[in-house]
Design an enzyme around this catalytic site. Structure first.
Site, PDB file in Angstrom:
ATOM      1  N   ASP A   1      48.890  33.130  39.328  1.00  0.00           N
ATOM      2  CA  ASP A   1      47.860  33.834  38.579  1.00  0.00           C
ATOM      3  C   ASP A   1      48.405  34.113  37.174  1.00  0.00           C
ATOM      4  OD1 ASP A   1      46.149  35.622  37.373  1.00  0.00           O
ATOM      5  OD2 ASP A   1      45.908  36.909  39.123  1.00  0.00           O
TER       6      ASP A   1
ATOM      7  N   PHE B   1      47.933  42.774  40.797  1.00  0.00           N
ATOM      8  CA  PHE B   1      46.598  43.028  40.261  1.00  0.00           C
ATOM      9  C   PHE B   1      45.964  41.681  39.981  1.00  0.00           C
ATOM     10  CE2 PHE B   1      43.369  43.568  37.051  1.00  0.00           C
ATOM     11  CZ  PHE B   1      42.642  44.620  37.573  1.00  0.00           C
TER      12      PHE B   1
ATOM     13  N   LYS C   1      40.908  35.183  30.565  1.00  0.00           N
ATOM     14  CA  LYS C   1      41.144  36.009  29.384  1.00  0.00           C
ATOM     15  C   LYS C   1      41.250  35.195  28.107  1.00  0.00           C
ATOM     16  CE  LYS C   1      42.945  40.020  31.860  1.00  0.00           C
ATOM     17  NZ  LYS C   1      41.669  40.747  31.827  1.00  0.00           N
TER      18      LYS C   1
END
Length: 419
Positions: free
Chosen positions: A246, A161, A275
């Protein structure tokens, strides 16, 4: 002749700001006709927050055990981050990259120092960081590795994801994210996660990069075998391609180290962050890389109006300052041991398995007790906020500011729900 009837002027709608406060149920109902239905949130309407606690519009309190998918690693409204934002709001918020601003150099310097890499490409969202990393990898492949034009490939892992843009969902194997959004960009090869042999077989002279999550978050906090990340690093170095990690969810203290790759002392060529980098205040993301990789970009080849804006740089710098102390990494490691112990005690008592690293866990619930959504709704009634993923799995990712007592209370609530 009869005079025409005069029509009274129609008053404008009552401004929303002057309406009486609406209840949680009323606000949830009000969203349905005016918001796209691309989310299925739990039925709670958050109005206030502080630290690890949030309140709904009626004043009910909930312990936040999701932390915005790690965007709130430092809790809601951390004083140092709020102060940095307020201070910057009084000075300058946006210039665009058409001009320099006085906060950007310090942010880039501190982030490069924190990660042990050289250069920073500031962006806004995680998906933008991934898209930017893909572009940089392809440019590097053509300029440095001399891959024939338009032939560069990137190897990714199944269960990934990385975001929801059309490029990214094109190499997802999640049908909910992918189906109905094609055609997709070519140039990606998918191999099983945690499988070095398959990865090696997929890499060839056209490979620009291997793009993986050191821990797969959306898939249920899937942690690879010890040595996998080291193997990826060695394989990409031998093959002459880039290792892109990532760390948008796993990075910045979440797993008990600054980065998840630090558990194997691995330094990727390219690091994707987001984030938590915005401190739960503004969207901030970044591609951080070796100089010879990010150095391939020239003026006009990539950009973002808001990327690297002064407000984002000020908040991002304050985030890096918090991490530079090591306090949050230590808290995540120490409380992570308590989290694992608590989940181990529930295994066989409604929990069929779990995977945890630092203050991050994927918890598999016995399907006979309910789906992950149903368990999340039951925990909501107990005053605990979590989120489900993939069937009967729930994710736990509290702010790193949570106390031992608060964590224990959340685990006690989970035990009651499962019982």
């Amino acid at each position: 002749m009869t005079a025409p009837t005069r029509i009274a002027p129609v008053s404008v709608c009552t401004p929303r700001s002057s309406r009486a406060p609406r209840s949680s149920d009323e606000l949830i109902q009000a969203e349905r006709p005016v918001l796209a239905h691309n989310y299925h949130p739990l039925p709670v309407v958050v109005a206030r927050a502080e630290g690890v606690w949030v309140e709904d519009v009626e004043g009910r309190r909930y312990l936040d055990m999701l932390a915005g998918y790690s965007a709130l690693n430092f809790g809601h409204r951390h004083p140092a981050l709020i102060e940095a934002a307020h201070r910057q709001l009084d000075q300058l918020t946006l210039t665009s990259r058409a001009f320099h601003n006085d906060r950007l150099a310090g942010f880039a310097e501190s982030l490069a120092d924190l990660t042990g890499l050289d250069m920073v490409l500031p962006m806004n969202t995680g998906a933008e960081a991934v898209e930017s990393g893909i572009k940089v990898a392809r440019k590097w492949a053509y300029d440095v590795k001399h891959v024939p034009a338009d032939q560069a490939t990137i190897v990714v892992a199944g269960g990934n994801f990385h975001g929801r843009t059309t490029t990214i969902v094109g190499f997802s194997d999640d049908d909910t994210a992918r189906v109905g959004f094609g055609p997709f960009a070519p140039g990606f090869r998918t191999v099983p996660y945690n499988d070095l042999a398959s990865l090696e077989a997929a890499v060839d002279e056209t490979t620009a990069a291997v793009l993986i999550e050191p821990i797969q978050g959306e898939a249920g906090v899937i942690i690879p075998d010890e040595g996998y990340l080291t193997g990826v690093r060695e394989l990409t170095r031998r093959a002459g391609c880039l290792f892109i990690a990532d760390e948008i969810q796993s990075g910045l203290g979440r797993t008990g180290t600054t980065l998840a790759v630090d558990h194997e002392s691995v330094v990727p060529d390219v690091l994707l962050l987001g984030k938590a980098l915005g401190g739960g205040i503004v969207p901030v993301s970044a591609v951080v890389a070796r100089r010879e990789v990010l150095g391939v970009l020239g003026p006009g080849q990539h950009g973002s109006t808001f990327g690297g804006n002064p407000l984002a740089a000020a908040v991002g710098s304050a985030v890096v300052e918090l991490l530079a102390t090591g306090e949050f990494q230590t808290r995540a490691a120490e409380l992570g041991a308590e989290l694992r112990s608590g989940l181990a005690a529930l295994t066989g008592k409604g929990v069929t398995g779990f995977r945890a690293r630092g203050l991050w866990a994927g918890v598999d619930i016995d399907p006979a007790l309910g789906t992950g959504r149903e368990i999340s709704e039951r925990l909501l009634k107990e005053g605990i906020l979590v989120k489900d993923t993939h069937g009967s799995t729930i994710r736990l990712a509290p702010p790193l500011t949570i106390t031992s007592e608060e964590l224990s209370s959340a685990l006690d609530c989970l035990a009651r729900v499962l019982a």
